[in-house]
Design a protein around this motif. Structure first.
Motif, PDB file in Angstrom:
ATOM      1  N   LYS A  69      38.186  36.414  36.802  1.00  0.00           N
ATOM      2  CA  LYS A  69      39.487  35.781  36.555  1.00  0.00           C
ATOM      3  C   LYS A  69      39.656  35.496  35.064  1.00  0.00           C
ATOM      4  CE  LYS A  69      40.458  33.593  41.023  1.00  0.00           C
ATOM      5  NZ  LYS A  69      39.638  34.359  41.892  1.00  0.00           N
ATOM      6  N   ARG A  70      38.579  35.055  34.426  1.00  0.00           N
ATOM      7  CA  ARG A  70      38.616  34.791  32.990  1.00  0.00           C
ATOM      8  C   ARG A  70      38.908  36.087  32.234  1.00  0.00           C
ATOM      9  NH1 ARG A  70      35.322  35.936  29.207  1.00  0.00           N
ATOM     10  NH2 ARG A  70      33.582  36.346  30.589  1.00  0.00           N
ATOM     11  N   GLN A  71      38.265  37.168  32.632  1.00  0.00           N
ATOM     12  CA  GLN A  71      38.490  38.455  31.976  1.00  0.00           C
ATOM     13  C   GLN A  71      39.931  38.918  32.155  1.00  0.00           C
ATOM     14  OE1 GLN A  71      35.375  40.731  33.863  1.00  0.00           O
ATOM     15  NE2 GLN A  71      33.969  40.397  32.164  1.00  0.00           N
ATOM     16  N   GLU A  72      40.471  38.721  33.349  1.00  0.00           N
ATOM     17  CA  GLU A  72      41.862  39.119  33.579  1.00  0.00           C
ATOM     18  C   GLU A  72      42.812  38.261  32.754  1.00  0.00           C
ATOM     19  OE1 GLU A  72      45.091  40.024  37.135  1.00  0.00           O
ATOM     20  OE2 GLU A  72      43.078  39.357  37.697  1.00  0.00           O
ATOM     21  N   LEU A  73      42.530  36.968  32.656  1.00  0.00           N
ATOM     22  CA  LEU A  73      43.362  36.091  31.824  1.00  0.00           C
ATOM     23  C   LEU A  73      43.332  36.535  30.362  1.00  0.00           C
ATOM     24  CD1 LEU A  73      42.497  32.654  33.426  1.00  0.00           C
ATOM     25  CD2 LEU A  73      44.792  33.627  33.242  1.00  0.00           C
ATOM     26  N   GLU A  74      42.167  36.916  29.877  1.00  0.00           N
ATOM     27  CA  GLU A  74      42.052  37.406  28.498  1.00  0.00           C
ATOM     28  C   GLU A  74      42.840  38.699  28.319  1.00  0.00           C
ATOM     29  OE1 GLU A  74      37.854  37.720  27.762  1.00  0.00           O
ATOM     30  OE2 GLU A  74      37.611  35.553  27.553  1.00  0.00           O
ATOM     31  N   ALA A  75      42.758  39.604  29.293  1.00  0.00           N
ATOM     32  CA  ALA A  75      43.487  40.872  29.221  1.00  0.00           C
ATOM     33  C   ALA A  75      44.993  40.628  29.220  1.00  0.00           C
ATOM     34  CB  ALA A  75      43.095  41.782  30.388  1.00  0.00           C
ATOM     35  N   ILE A  76      45.446  39.661  30.001  1.00  0.00           N
ATOM     36  CA  ILE A  76      46.875  39.325  30.028  1.00  0.00           C
ATOM     37  C   ILE A  76      47.303  38.778  28.681  1.00  0.00           C
ATOM     38  CG2 ILE A  76      48.552  37.692  31.004  1.00  0.00           C
ATOM     39  CD1 ILE A  76      47.089  38.112  33.725  1.00  0.00           C
ATOM     40  N   GLU A  77      46.497  37.897  28.112  1.00  0.00           N
ATOM     41  CA  GLU A  77      46.817  37.320  26.798  1.00  0.00           C
ATOM     42  C   GLU A  77      46.893  38.405  25.730  1.00  0.00           C
ATOM     43  OE1 GLU A  77      48.335  34.380  24.825  1.00  0.00           O
ATOM     44  OE2 GLU A  77      47.616  34.089  26.870  1.00  0.00           O
ATOM     45  N   GLU A  78      45.964  39.350  25.783  1.00  0.00           N
ATOM     46  CA  GLU A  78      45.973  40.464  24.832  1.00  0.00           C
ATOM     47  C   GLU A  78      47.220  41.330  25.019  1.00  0.00           C
ATOM     48  OE1 GLU A  78      42.201  42.377  25.464  1.00  0.00           O
ATOM     49  OE2 GLU A  78      41.099  40.675  24.635  1.00  0.00           O
ATOM     50  N   ALA A  79      47.622  41.558  26.262  1.00  0.00           N
ATOM     51  CA  ALA A  79      48.837  42.337  26.525  1.00  0.00           C
ATOM     52  C   ALA A  79      50.066  41.611  25.979  1.00  0.00           C
ATOM     53  CB  ALA A  79      48.994  42.596  28.022  1.00  0.00           C
ATOM     54  N   MET A  80      50.091  40.287  26.132  1.00  0.00           N
ATOM     55  CA  MET A  80      51.212  39.505  25.593  1.00  0.00           C
ATOM     56  C   MET A  80      51.262  39.639  24.064  1.00  0.00           C
ATOM     57  SD  MET A  80      52.619  37.988  28.255  1.00  0.00           S
ATOM     58  CE  MET A  80      53.419  36.504  27.750  1.00  0.00           C
ATOM     59  N   ASN A  81      50.094  39.640  23.434  1.00  0.00           N
ATOM     60  CA  ASN A  81      50.033  39.821  21.983  1.00  0.00           C
ATOM     61  C   ASN A  81      50.537  41.198  21.574  1.00  0.00           C
ATOM     62  OD1 ASN A  81      48.998  37.238  21.552  1.00  0.00           O
ATOM     63  ND2 ASN A  81      46.875  37.937  21.607  1.00  0.00           N
ATOM     64  N   ARG A  82      50.203  42.219  22.379  1.00  0.00           N
ATOM     65  CA  ARG A  82      50.681  43.574  22.081  1.00  0.00           C
ATOM     66  C   ARG A  82      52.191  43.659  22.229  1.00  0.00           C
ATOM     67  NH1 ARG A  82      46.152  44.716  25.065  1.00  0.00           N
ATOM     68  NH2 ARG A  82      47.314  45.477  26.862  1.00  0.00           N
ATOM     69  N   ILE A  83      52.745  42.944  23.205  1.00  0.00           N
ATOM     70  CA  ILE A  83      54.206  42.928  23.363  1.00  0.00           C
ATOM     71  C   ILE A  83      54.831  42.326  22.111  1.00  0.00           C
ATOM     72  CG2 ILE A  83      56.124  41.835  24.608  1.00  0.00           C
ATOM     73  CD1 ILE A  83      54.465  42.185  27.194  1.00  0.00           C
TER      74      ILE A  83
END
Length: 128
Positions: A69-83
Motif C-alpha cells: 500500500k505504501r508503494q502504491e501511495l508513492e507511485a500515485i504521488e509520483e504520477a501526480m507530480n508527473r501530471i
C-alpha cells in the motif's frame, strides 16, 4: 499518451486522488485493527523480554504487510507530480508515450510496457 487533453488529465488526477484516499483509509483501518490500542495492552501484559519481542514482531509484521500500500501511495504521488510537470503519459526510461490502455488500467504507471518488461527481466536475472 501524447497530447492528453486537460479534461482527460483532470479525470486521471481525480482517479488518482480517489485511489489515494481509499488507500489511506485502508492503511488507517489496518493499523487501527491490527495494532492500535491492542498493541499497548499486549505490551503491558508481556511478562518478560521474550513476550515483548513477540509483541514487537507482531507489530512489525503488520507494518510490513502495509508495504504494498505504501508503494502504491508513492507511485500515485509520483504520477501526480508527473501530471503537474507535464511529463505524465511518457515513459520515464525511453520517453515514448505510454500506451493509453496501460494508463487506463494503471494510471500511476511510469513506464511503457516494453521498458517495464525489460526492467522485470533484469530484476529476475539479478535476483531482485
Amino acid at each position: 499518451m501524447a497530447g492528453m487533453s486537460p479534461e482527460k488529465l483532470a479525470e486521471v488526477k481525480e482517479r488518482l486522488l480517489d485511489r489515494k484516499r481509499r488507500l489511506w483509509q485502508e492503511v488507517k483501518q489496518q493499523l487501527k485493527s491490527n495494532i492500535g490500542d491492542g498493541y499497548q495492552e499486549m505490551l503491558a501484559a508481556a511478562r518478560d523480554e521474550e513476550d515483548q519481542a513477540t509483541v514487537s514482531l507482531m507489530a512489525e509484521t503488520n507494518l510490513t504487510l502495509l508495504g504494498p500500500k505504501r508503494q502504491e501511495l508513492e507511485a500515485i504521488e509520483e504520477a501526480m507530480n508527473r501530471i503537474e510537470s507535464g511529463s505524465y503519459g511518457y515513459c520515464e526510461v525511453c520517453g515514448q508515450p505510454i500506451e493509453p490502455r496501460r494508463l487506463e488500467i494503471m494510471p500511476e504507471a511510469p513506464l511503457c510496457r516494453n521498458c517495464m518488461s525489460h526492467r522485470e527481466k533484469l530484476a529476475k536475472a539479478t535476483g531482485r
